[in-house]
Design a protein around this motif. Structure first.
Motif, PDB file in Angstrom:
ATOM      1  N   THR A   7       0.823  -1.202   0.000  1.00  0.00           N
ATOM      2  CA  THR A   7       0.000   0.000   0.000  1.00  0.00           C
ATOM      3  C   THR A   7       0.858   1.254   0.000  1.00  0.00           C
ATOM      4  O   THR A   7       0.336   2.343  -0.089  1.00  0.00           O
ATOM      5  CB  THR A   7      -0.931   0.023   1.231  1.00  0.00           C
ATOM      6  OG1 THR A   7      -0.135  -0.091   2.402  1.00  0.00           O
ATOM      7  CG2 THR A   7      -1.934  -1.097   1.164  1.00  0.00           C
ATOM      8  N   GLU A  44      -6.235   8.751  -3.065  1.00  0.00           N
ATOM      9  CA  GLU A  44      -5.881   7.353  -2.815  1.00  0.00           C
ATOM     10  C   GLU A  44      -6.000   6.604  -4.129  1.00  0.00           C
ATOM     11  O   GLU A  44      -7.058   6.586  -4.743  1.00  0.00           O
ATOM     12  CB  GLU A  44      -6.827   6.728  -1.792  1.00  0.00           C
ATOM     13  CG  GLU A  44      -6.678   7.262  -0.400  1.00  0.00           C
ATOM     14  CD  GLU A  44      -7.673   6.626   0.568  1.00  0.00           C
ATOM     15  OE1 GLU A  44      -8.428   5.716   0.165  1.00  0.00           O
ATOM     16  OE2 GLU A  44      -7.694   7.065   1.721  1.00  0.00           O
ATOM     17  N   SER A  46      -5.783   3.020  -6.218  1.00  0.00           N
ATOM     18  CA  SER A  46      -5.874   1.573  -6.017  1.00  0.00           C
ATOM     19  C   SER A  46      -4.546   0.926  -6.419  1.00  0.00           C
ATOM     20  O   SER A  46      -3.793   1.493  -7.220  1.00  0.00           O
ATOM     21  CB  SER A  46      -7.032   0.995  -6.829  1.00  0.00           C
ATOM     22  OG  SER A  46      -6.797   1.136  -8.204  1.00  0.00           O
ATOM     23  N   ASP A  48      -3.786  -1.328  -8.437  1.00  0.00           N
ATOM     24  CA  ASP A  48      -3.618  -1.559  -9.876  1.00  0.00           C
ATOM     25  C   ASP A  48      -3.743  -0.270 -10.687  1.00  0.00           C
ATOM     26  O   ASP A  48      -3.755  -0.315 -11.922  1.00  0.00           O
ATOM     27  CB  ASP A  48      -4.610  -2.608 -10.380  1.00  0.00           C
ATOM     28  CG  ASP A  48      -6.060  -2.165 -10.253  1.00  0.00           C
ATOM     29  OD1 ASP A  48      -6.318  -1.086  -9.660  1.00  0.00           O
ATOM     30  OD2 ASP A  48      -6.941  -2.889 -10.742  1.00  0.00           O
ATOM     31  N   TYR A  49      -3.848   0.862 -10.022  1.00  0.00           N
ATOM     32  CA  TYR A  49      -3.908   2.185 -10.648  1.00  0.00           C
ATOM     33  C   TYR A  49      -5.155   2.389 -11.514  1.00  0.00           C
ATOM     34  O   TYR A  49      -5.195   3.298 -12.332  1.00  0.00           O
ATOM     35  CB  TYR A  49      -2.656   2.489 -11.493  1.00  0.00           C
ATOM     36  CG  TYR A  49      -1.380   2.372 -10.712  1.00  0.00           C
ATOM     37  CD1 TYR A  49      -1.011   3.369  -9.821  1.00  0.00           C
ATOM     38  CD2 TYR A  49      -0.563   1.269 -10.841  1.00  0.00           C
ATOM     39  CE1 TYR A  49       0.144   3.262  -9.087  1.00  0.00           C
ATOM     40  CE2 TYR A  49       0.598   1.153 -10.107  1.00  0.00           C
ATOM     41  CZ  TYR A  49       0.951   2.154  -9.229  1.00  0.00           C
ATOM     42  OH  TYR A  49       2.095   2.049  -8.493  1.00  0.00           O
ATOM     43  N   HIS A  51      -8.289   3.022 -10.318  1.00  0.00           N
ATOM     44  CA  HIS A  51      -9.212   3.960  -9.679  1.00  0.00           C
ATOM     45  C   HIS A  51      -8.450   4.875  -8.730  1.00  0.00           C
ATOM     46  O   HIS A  51      -7.473   4.466  -8.113  1.00  0.00           O
ATOM     47  CB  HIS A  51     -10.290   3.216  -8.883  1.00  0.00           C
ATOM     48  CG  HIS A  51     -11.167   2.355  -9.735  1.00  0.00           C
ATOM     49  ND1 HIS A  51     -12.245   2.854 -10.411  1.00  0.00           N
ATOM     50  CD2 HIS A  51     -11.104   1.037 -10.043  1.00  0.00           C
ATOM     51  CE1 HIS A  51     -12.824   1.885 -11.093  1.00  0.00           C
ATOM     52  NE2 HIS A  51     -12.143   0.769 -10.882  1.00  0.00           N
ATOM     53  N   LYS A  53      -9.493   7.729  -5.650  1.00  0.00           N
ATOM     54  CA  LYS A  53     -10.448   8.490  -4.852  1.00  0.00           C
ATOM     55  C   LYS A  53      -9.820   9.848  -4.585  1.00  0.00           C
ATOM     56  O   LYS A  53      -8.742   9.940  -3.999  1.00  0.00           O
ATOM     57  CB  LYS A  53     -10.737   7.792  -3.529  1.00  0.00           C
ATOM     58  CG  LYS A  53     -11.465   6.488  -3.669  1.00  0.00           C
ATOM     59  CD  LYS A  53     -11.686   5.863  -2.303  1.00  0.00           C
ATOM     60  CE  LYS A  53     -12.339   4.511  -2.410  1.00  0.00           C
ATOM     61  NZ  LYS A  53     -12.484   3.884  -1.081  1.00  0.00           N
ATOM     62  N   PRO A  93      -5.978   6.415 -13.958  1.00  0.00           N
ATOM     63  CA  PRO A  93      -7.081   5.934 -13.121  1.00  0.00           C
ATOM     64  C   PRO A  93      -8.396   6.667 -13.381  1.00  0.00           C
ATOM     65  O   PRO A  93      -8.414   7.837 -13.766  1.00  0.00           O
ATOM     66  CB  PRO A  93      -6.589   6.187 -11.692  1.00  0.00           C
ATOM     67  CG  PRO A  93      -5.483   7.152 -11.809  1.00  0.00           C
ATOM     68  CD  PRO A  93      -4.924   7.057 -13.171  1.00  0.00           C
TER      69      PRO A  93
END
Length: 123
Positions: A7, A44, A46, A48-49, A51, A53, A93
């Motif tokens: 992460t 933020e 994800s 795997d790039y 998404h 936020k 993303p």
């Protein structure tokens, strides 16, 4: 046994870069009056790039938050395309805008504490 995805590291750096680029795009390129003055408080990404936020705050009243989000969502395609030109990652993303209420909540708690101290001092 599967390894847990990391992460930290690169996703954090990519999130920071997205935050800087989006802030610049929103300030100088996007002219939607619904958006107004907003501050990006964090991004933020994800693992795997796919998404991201995007958290934001605004001085708009609670009733206008829906308009701000509608304006951001209307500009989402443009913002994503421009990010793709600025950031060199395999996949740009999908952007998800979320109103960050932590600052308003913190200010409200601070007011409550100040009032409690004032009430106690009057006793």
């Amino acid at each position: 046994m599967r390894n847990k995805p990391k992460t930290g590291g690169r996703p954090l750096r990519v999130g920071d870069q997205i935050q800087r680029d989006l802030a610049e795009l929103l300030q100088f390129e996007v002219k939607d009056p619904r958006i107004g003055l907003i501050t990006l408080t964090g991004v933020e990404v994800s693992p795997d790039y796919s998404h991201a936020k995007v958290y934001f705050t605004t001085l708009a009243e609670d009733a206008k938050i829906d308009e701000v989000i509608a304006g951001l969502n209307a500009a989402r395609g443009y913002l994503r395309r421009e990010l793709g030109r600025r950031i060199s990652i395999f996949q740009t993303p999908e952007l998800h805008f979320i109103h960050d209420q932590s600052i308003a909540r913190g200010a409200h708690l601070s007011e409550l504490i100040d009032q409690a101290v004032k009430d106690k001092a009057q006793d």
